[in-house]
Every structure is written in structure tokens, then in C-alpha cells.
Design a protein around this motif. Structure first.
Motif, PDB file in Angstrom:
ATOM      1  N   GLN A  23      -3.755  16.713   1.146  1.00  0.00           N
ATOM      2  CA  GLN A  23      -3.295  15.355   0.784  1.00  0.00           C
ATOM      3  C   GLN A  23      -2.298  14.840   1.815  1.00  0.00           C
ATOM      4  OE1 GLN A  23      -4.840  13.901  -1.462  1.00  0.00           O
ATOM      5  NE2 GLN A  23      -5.606  15.443  -2.876  1.00  0.00           N
ATOM      6  N   GLU A  24      -1.414  15.730   2.270  1.00  0.00           N
ATOM      7  CA  GLU A  24      -0.428  15.336   3.298  1.00  0.00           C
ATOM      8  C   GLU A  24      -1.130  14.986   4.611  1.00  0.00           C
ATOM      9  OE1 GLU A  24       2.918  14.880   3.031  1.00  0.00           O
ATOM     10  OE2 GLU A  24       2.504  15.158   0.901  1.00  0.00           O
ATOM     11  N   ALA A  25      -2.143  15.793   4.969  1.00  0.00           N
ATOM     12  CA  ALA A  25      -2.881  15.564   6.220  1.00  0.00           C
ATOM     13  C   ALA A  25      -3.625  14.230   6.179  1.00  0.00           C
ATOM     14  CB  ALA A  25      -3.856  16.708   6.470  1.00  0.00           C
ATOM     15  N   VAL A  26      -4.193  13.914   5.008  1.00  0.00           N
ATOM     16  CA  VAL A  26      -4.955  12.667   4.856  1.00  0.00           C
ATOM     17  C   VAL A  26      -4.074  11.444   5.141  1.00  0.00           C
ATOM     18  CG1 VAL A  26      -6.062  11.177   3.120  1.00  0.00           C
ATOM     19  CG2 VAL A  26      -6.745  13.549   3.335  1.00  0.00           C
ATOM     20  N   LYS A  27      -2.808  11.557   4.770  1.00  0.00           N
ATOM     21  CA  LYS A  27      -1.873  10.424   4.969  1.00  0.00           C
ATOM     22  C   LYS A  27      -1.712  10.082   6.454  1.00  0.00           C
ATOM     23  CE  LYS A  27       0.883  11.383   0.848  1.00  0.00           C
ATOM     24  NZ  LYS A  27       2.113  12.030   0.379  1.00  0.00           N
ATOM     25  N   LEU A  28      -1.992  11.057   7.324  1.00  0.00           N
ATOM     26  CA  LEU A  28      -1.831  10.828   8.771  1.00  0.00           C
ATOM     27  C   LEU A  28      -3.009  10.050   9.363  1.00  0.00           C
ATOM     28  CD1 LEU A  28      -0.714  14.447   9.779  1.00  0.00           C
ATOM     29  CD2 LEU A  28       0.780  12.451   9.571  1.00  0.00           C
ATOM     30  N   VAL A  29      -4.097   9.923   8.584  1.00  0.00           N
ATOM     31  CA  VAL A  29      -5.328   9.325   9.116  1.00  0.00           C
ATOM     32  C   VAL A  29      -5.644   7.994   8.427  1.00  0.00           C
ATOM     33  CG1 VAL A  29      -7.803   9.699   9.512  1.00  0.00           C
ATOM     34  CG2 VAL A  29      -6.239  11.654   9.504  1.00  0.00           C
ATOM     35  N   GLU A  30      -5.850   6.956   9.236  1.00  0.00           N
ATOM     36  CA  GLU A  30      -6.301   5.661   8.684  1.00  0.00           C
ATOM     37  C   GLU A  30      -7.825   5.710   8.583  1.00  0.00           C
ATOM     38  OE1 GLU A  30      -4.823   2.024  10.515  1.00  0.00           O
ATOM     39  OE2 GLU A  30      -3.119   3.181  11.289  1.00  0.00           O
ATOM     40  N   LYS A  31      -8.345   5.572   7.364  1.00  0.00           N
ATOM     41  CA  LYS A  31      -9.780   5.762   7.125  1.00  0.00           C
ATOM     42  C   LYS A  31     -10.664   4.842   7.944  1.00  0.00           C
ATOM     43  CE  LYS A  31     -11.008   8.047   2.886  1.00  0.00           C
ATOM     44  NZ  LYS A  31     -11.300   7.917   1.478  1.00  0.00           N
ATOM     45  N   SER A  32     -10.277   3.584   8.075  1.00  0.00           N
ATOM     46  CA  SER A  32     -11.166   2.612   8.725  1.00  0.00           C
ATOM     47  C   SER A  32     -10.978   2.543  10.240  1.00  0.00           C
ATOM     48  CB  SER A  32     -10.938   1.219   8.117  1.00  0.00           C
ATOM     49  OG  SER A  32      -9.563   0.877   8.268  1.00  0.00           O
ATOM     50  N   LYS A  33     -10.020   3.301  10.754  1.00  0.00           N
ATOM     51  CA  LYS A  33      -9.707   3.217  12.189  1.00  0.00           C
ATOM     52  C   LYS A  33     -10.587   4.146  13.014  1.00  0.00           C
ATOM     53  CE  LYS A  33      -5.832   3.724  15.393  1.00  0.00           C
ATOM     54  NZ  LYS A  33      -4.383   3.918  15.551  1.00  0.00           N
ATOM     55  N   LEU A  34     -10.983   3.661  14.201  1.00  0.00           N
ATOM     56  CA  LEU A  34     -11.681   4.515  15.172  1.00  0.00           C
ATOM     57  C   LEU A  34     -10.662   4.927  16.225  1.00  0.00           C
ATOM     58  CD1 LEU A  34     -15.044   2.546  15.634  1.00  0.00           C
ATOM     59  CD2 LEU A  34     -14.676   4.620  14.294  1.00  0.00           C
ATOM     60  N   TYR A  35     -10.407   6.202  16.316  1.00  0.00           N
ATOM     61  CA  TYR A  35      -9.325   6.703  17.165  1.00  0.00           C
ATOM     62  C   TYR A  35      -9.791   7.027  18.584  1.00  0.00           C
ATOM     63  CZ  TYR A  35      -6.276   7.297  13.095  1.00  0.00           C
ATOM     64  OH  TYR A  35      -5.483   7.072  11.990  1.00  0.00           O
ATOM     65  N   ASP A  36      -8.841   7.000  19.514  1.00  0.00           N
ATOM     66  CA  ASP A  36      -9.074   7.552  20.845  1.00  0.00           C
ATOM     67  C   ASP A  36      -8.959   9.073  20.704  1.00  0.00           C
ATOM     68  OD1 ASP A  36      -9.373   5.139  22.063  1.00  0.00           O
ATOM     69  OD2 ASP A  36      -7.301   4.983  22.734  1.00  0.00           O
ATOM     70  N   LEU A  37      -9.621   9.807  21.595  1.00  0.00           N
ATOM     71  CA  LEU A  37      -9.648  11.261  21.492  1.00  0.00           C
ATOM     72  C   LEU A  37      -8.241  11.865  21.508  1.00  0.00           C
ATOM     73  CD1 LEU A  37     -11.213  13.925  21.374  1.00  0.00           C
ATOM     74  CD2 LEU A  37     -11.442  13.835  23.859  1.00  0.00           C
ATOM     75  N   GLY A  38      -7.402  11.401  22.426  1.00  0.00           N
ATOM     76  CA  GLY A  38      -6.041  11.946  22.548  1.00  0.00           C
ATOM     77  C   GLY A  38      -5.246  11.817  21.259  1.00  0.00           C
ATOM     78  N   ASP A  39      -5.312  10.639  20.643  1.00  0.00           N
ATOM     79  CA  ASP A  39      -4.583  10.412  19.385  1.00  0.00           C
ATOM     80  C   ASP A  39      -5.147  11.291  18.270  1.00  0.00           C
ATOM     81  OD1 ASP A  39      -3.125   8.480  20.696  1.00  0.00           O
ATOM     82  OD2 ASP A  39      -4.351   6.806  19.987  1.00  0.00           O
ATOM     83  N   ALA A  40      -6.474  11.391  18.218  1.00  0.00           N
ATOM     84  CA  ALA A  40      -7.126  12.182  17.169  1.00  0.00           C
ATOM     85  C   ALA A  40      -6.728  13.653  17.271  1.00  0.00           C
ATOM     86  CB  ALA A  40      -8.647  12.039  17.269  1.00  0.00           C
ATOM     87  N   VAL A  41      -6.715  14.178  18.494  1.00  0.00           N
ATOM     88  CA  VAL A  41      -6.367  15.589  18.693  1.00  0.00           C
ATOM     89  C   VAL A  41      -4.905  15.838  18.305  1.00  0.00           C
ATOM     90  CG1 VAL A  41      -6.088  17.430  20.405  1.00  0.00           C
ATOM     91  CG2 VAL A  41      -8.143  16.001  20.437  1.00  0.00           C
ATOM     92  N   ALA A  42      -4.034  14.891  18.638  1.00  0.00           N
ATOM     93  CA  ALA A  42      -2.609  15.031  18.288  1.00  0.00           C
ATOM     94  C   ALA A  42      -2.440  15.099  16.765  1.00  0.00           C
ATOM     95  CB  ALA A  42      -1.810  13.856  18.860  1.00  0.00           C
ATOM     96  N   ILE A  43      -3.175  14.259  16.040  1.00  0.00           N
ATOM     97  CA  ILE A  43      -3.111  14.268  14.567  1.00  0.00           C
ATOM     98  C   ILE A  43      -3.671  15.585  14.025  1.00  0.00           C
ATOM     99  CG2 ILE A  43      -4.002  13.180  12.451  1.00  0.00           C
ATOM    100  CD1 ILE A  43      -3.989  10.498  14.033  1.00  0.00           C
ATOM    101  N   LEU A  44      -4.792  16.027  14.600  1.00  0.00           N
ATOM    102  CA  LEU A  44      -5.401  17.289  14.151  1.00  0.00           C
ATOM    103  C   LEU A  44      -4.428  18.451  14.292  1.00  0.00           C
ATOM    104  CD1 LEU A  44      -9.084  17.696  15.354  1.00  0.00           C
ATOM    105  CD2 LEU A  44      -8.233  17.318  13.065  1.00  0.00           C
TER     106      LEU A  44
END
Length: 231
Positions: free
Chosen positions: A8-29
């Protein structure tokens, strides 16, 4: 299924409708992968092809520059000198006909990749019903049917992965571990994407990369912008 507090905490870091750049996505992961084990980072690529048609199949293999972070157990089907060569090159198991009943009757599947020399495919073919559904059948396109068993083993141990479509025309593959640096995860992911784009069938029409998602074992999927990968 109820998801845990960590998810649930991890989900809060991700905007569902957003398409991320790879760098940002990896940082969140990296931020969200907080399980007690080293989570696997996975890529899920949905393609605009119909894999039921032979001319729209997408399948191949790519060596990830930084490996998968997983120790891969290799079984080699070979004859004569090639058995010794395979074991010397780091194969975990190598042999011929004698391995068939062990797999067929005893359900032995303590390996991740199967490599075979072409002259052993008649033997391996008898195991199609067991190995096929598990994605373990050797295949020339993946470089796992070859006389050069030494190179095939070295590639697999170095981080070679096979990609192929599932029934929903999606490719699912590991691209590293959460403990990898952001740069190394991105390098591996880009190597995979380049291979998948190069494998685009001539018969594919319209948008090839329908959706590209990156996720960790216990974390939410993060959608990437397919346009950024070009075609």
C-alpha cells in the motif's frame, strides 16, 4: 486478495495514469522494493502482434550487460566430448539418454535452462510435454540448440535471458535485482528493449509497443512511455 501495508505504501509512490520515463520508474522501484529478500525487477511488454500467426511470433534471447543477479542452473544434453566440455564450462548437469527417465518419470526439474547439441534434439523431443509448458525446451532462436555448448553456457551464466510471447502477446522477463544500481537496471532494461524492437516481425501492423511496464516482485507495476523507446 488483500495487499500488505508495504505494498500500500509503495502504491502511493506511483501515479496510475502517468507514463514514466525509465530513470524515474527505476528510482521509484528501488525505493519501493523493501521486502526482506532481494526482489527481482521484471519487465512486462505487451506487443501489437498476434502470436497465433507464425509470421508474427516474437522470440529470441539477449545477454543483459549486468546479468540477472540470479544463479542459473544449466542442463546440457550432449554426446561424447561435448559432455566433458559442458561440465568444464560450468554446466551444472550434462548427459544424454540417461537423463530422460529422470525428468519424465521422477519429475526432476532442478535446472533453469536447457541447452542441447543438434544431434540430441531427437532425445530432447521426447521431453517436449514436460519441458515445453515450463518454457525449458531448447530452441535455435534462443541459441540453446548449438554445437558450441561452451559459448552457450558462458552466455547463460553471464546473464542471457530468453524472451517470448505468452498467449496474451505479452513478454515477461527478469532484468535484474532491486540491489542493482539504477544505472545497471536501466542498462539491462534498454538492452532488452533494443532486442525486442529489433525482433519486430515484418508482418506486424500498427503500434508495436502497446504497453511497457516495470515492476518488482512485491511492488506495483510502473507504466513507461512506449514512445520513448522508439521503434
Amino acid at each position: 486478495m488483500k495487499k500488505g501495508k508495504r505494498y500500500q505504501e509503495a502504491v502511493k509512490l506511483v501515479e496510475k495514469s502517468k507514463l514514466y520515463d525509465l530513470g524515474d520508474a527505476v528510482a521509484i522501484l528501488k525505493k519501493s522494493a523493501s521486502a526482506k529478500f532481494d526482489e527481482t525487477i521484471e519487465a512486462h511488454i505487451r506487443l501489437g502482434v498476434d502470436g497465433r500467426h507464425a509470421d508474427q511470433q516474437v522470440r529470441g534471447a539477449v545477454v543483459l550487460p549486468h546479468g540477472t543477479g540470479k544463479t542459473v542452473k544449466v542442463l546440457v544434453f550432449a554426446k561424447g566430448d561435448n559432455v566433458d566440455k559442458a561440465l568444464a564450462a560450468g554446466a551444472d548437469y550434462a548427459g544424454g539418454d540417461e537423463l530422460v527417465p529422470k525428468i519424465q518419470n521422477e519429475g526432476w526439474l532442478d535446472f533453469d535452462v536447457v541447452i542441447a547439441t543438434p544431434d540430441m534434439m531427437g532425445v530432447v523431443g521426447r521431453l517436449g510435454r514436460v519441458l515445453g509448458p515450463k518454457g525449458l525446451m531448447p530452441n535455435p532462436k534462443a541459441g540453446t540448440v548449438t554445437m558450441d555448448v561452451v559459448k552457450a553456457i558462458e552466455d547463460v551464466k553471464a546473464g542471457k535471458i530468453e524472451y517470448r510471447l505468452d498467449k496474451a502477446n505479452i513478454i515477461h522477463v527478469p532484468v535484474g535485482k532491486a540491489s542493482f544500481s539504477e544505472e545497471n537496471i536501466a542498462d539491462n532494461f534498454n538492452a532488452l528493449m533494443n532486442a525486442v524492437i529489433k525482433a519486430k516481425p515484418a508482418a506486424a501492423k500498427g503500434q508495436y509497443l502497446k504497453s511497457v511496464t516495470i515492476t518488482s516482485t512485491m511492488g506495483p507495476g510502473i507504466k513507461l512511455n512506449p514512445i520513448k523507446f522508439g521503434e
